[in-house]
Design a protein around this motif. Structure first.
Motif, short mmCIF file in Angstrom:
data_model
loop_
_atom_site.label_atom_id
_atom_site.label_comp_id
_atom_site.label_asym_id
_atom_site.label_seq_id
_atom_site.Cartn_x
_atom_site.Cartn_y
_atom_site.Cartn_z
N SER A 52 -4.07 9.60 4.23
CA SER A 52 -3.81 9.96 2.99
C SER A 52 -4.28 8.94 1.98
CB SER A 52 -2.31 10.14 2.87
OG SER A 52 -1.93 10.53 1.44
N GLN A 53 -4.20 7.38 2.39
CA GLN A 53 -4.26 6.33 1.52
C GLN A 53 -6.00 6.36 1.34
OE1 GLN A 53 -2.53 3.13 3.61
NE2 GLN A 53 -0.86 3.07 1.75
N VAL A 54 -6.69 6.62 2.24
CA VAL A 54 -8.09 6.38 2.41
C VAL A 54 -8.67 7.65 1.56
CG1 VAL A 54 -10.39 6.92 3.76
CG2 VAL A 54 -8.34 5.27 4.56
N ALA A 55 -7.94 8.95 1.82
CA ALA A 55 -8.63 9.97 0.87
C ALA A 55 -8.38 9.65 -0.68
CB ALA A 55 -7.77 11.19 1.07
N GLY A 73 0.90 -1.18 -0.04
CA GLY A 73 0.15 -0.01 0.08
C GLY A 73 1.00 1.34 -0.08
N GLU A 74 1.87 1.26 0.80
CA GLU A 74 2.75 2.45 0.86
C GLU A 74 3.55 2.60 -0.53
OE1 GLU A 74 4.26 2.27 5.50
OE2 GLU A 74 4.90 1.11 4.19
N SER A 130 -17.45 11.20 -1.63
CA SER A 130 -17.24 12.00 -0.88
C SER A 130 -16.86 11.72 0.39
CB SER A 130 -18.18 13.08 -1.02
OG SER A 130 -19.48 12.73 -0.62
N GLN A 131 -15.95 12.16 1.25
CA GLN A 131 -15.87 11.67 2.56
C GLN A 131 -16.73 12.38 3.56
OE1 GLN A 131 -11.25 11.90 2.20
NE2 GLN A 131 -11.75 10.59 3.86
N ALA A 132 -17.27 11.81 4.62
CA ALA A 132 -18.01 12.66 5.56
C ALA A 132 -17.34 13.45 6.34
CB ALA A 132 -18.72 11.38 6.32
#
Length: 220
Positions: free
Chosen positions: A206-209, A108-109, A218-220
């Protein structure tokens, strides 16, 4: 497989990085190369390489046809020949370059850190390229990467390159053993551990975004 020194690995990886991220400034002069090698960010470990050390690394790499000197400039400038020299594909070269620059990382990184180098479709494509580099040992060659033991608090195992030999992995192996030995119910969290946890949280955020953006959510 050729074994190179940490200084040679840093020179090669810095040339690989700048060729992809600042192509207008590439090939690199010795001074610019040293500055790139000694960056304080995106480097593990951080180095304080001198021009003499960088030049010595360049000279050795030139003999192995891993670095060439550009002939169209009055000031000597250098470019890498990593992909052809080690016989790897573009995705494999990108992963090895990142591992040489930033130390052991999870798939992931690696995918996140490769954004400016190469566009991996997903984490599975990163894992496939890593598996191919590891499988070289099954084909009467030598593996170019290794999967490290899982460290405390991490869901994914990290990968490391073997271009400098297995002896260079000792500090990371010791760190992993130390993490496993810690009893988190009785041991207080040190400042260093707290900083690493904070860095991990920031990376995960950052990964989630990034995933939300790719999925058009869109993030809550």
């Amino acid at each position: 497989m050729r074994i190179i020194t940490p200084h040679e690995a840093r020179v090669l990886a810095t040339l690989m990085e700048k060729a992809r991220t600042v192509p207008d400034s590439y090939p690199l002069s010795l001074n610019t190369l040293v500055l790139g090698c000694n960056q304080k960010t995106s480097r593990d470990p951080v180095m304080d390489m001198t021009e003499a050390q960088a030049q010595a690394a360049i000279d050795t790499l030139k003999k192995q046809s891993l670095v060439f000197e550009a002939s169209s400039s009055r000031v000597p400038r250098f470019e890498h020949n990593f992909q052809r020299g080690f016989g790897v594909s573009e995705p494999q070269a990108v992963l090895l370059g990142l591992l040489m620059l930033r130390g052991p990382q999870t798939p992931g990184e690696l995918r996140l850190n490769s954004e400016r180098w190469y566009k991996f479709a997903d984490i599975a494509s990163v894992e496939d390229a890593l598996a191919e580099l590891k499988a070289r040992g099954d084909d009467s060659g030598a593996p170019m990467v290794v999967q490290l033991a899982r460290t405390a608090g991490m869901r994914e195992q990290r990968w490391a390159h073997l271009l400098c030999g297995e002896s260079q992995l000792t500090p990371y192996a010791q760190a992993g053993a130390g993490d496993e030995a810690v009893n988190r119910e009785t041991e207080p969290v040190s400042l260093g551990q707290a900083e690493r946890l904070q860095q991990r949280i920031e990376l995960l955020e950052s990964q989630v975004a990034h995933l939300y953006k790719e999925l058009g959510l869109s993030q809550a």
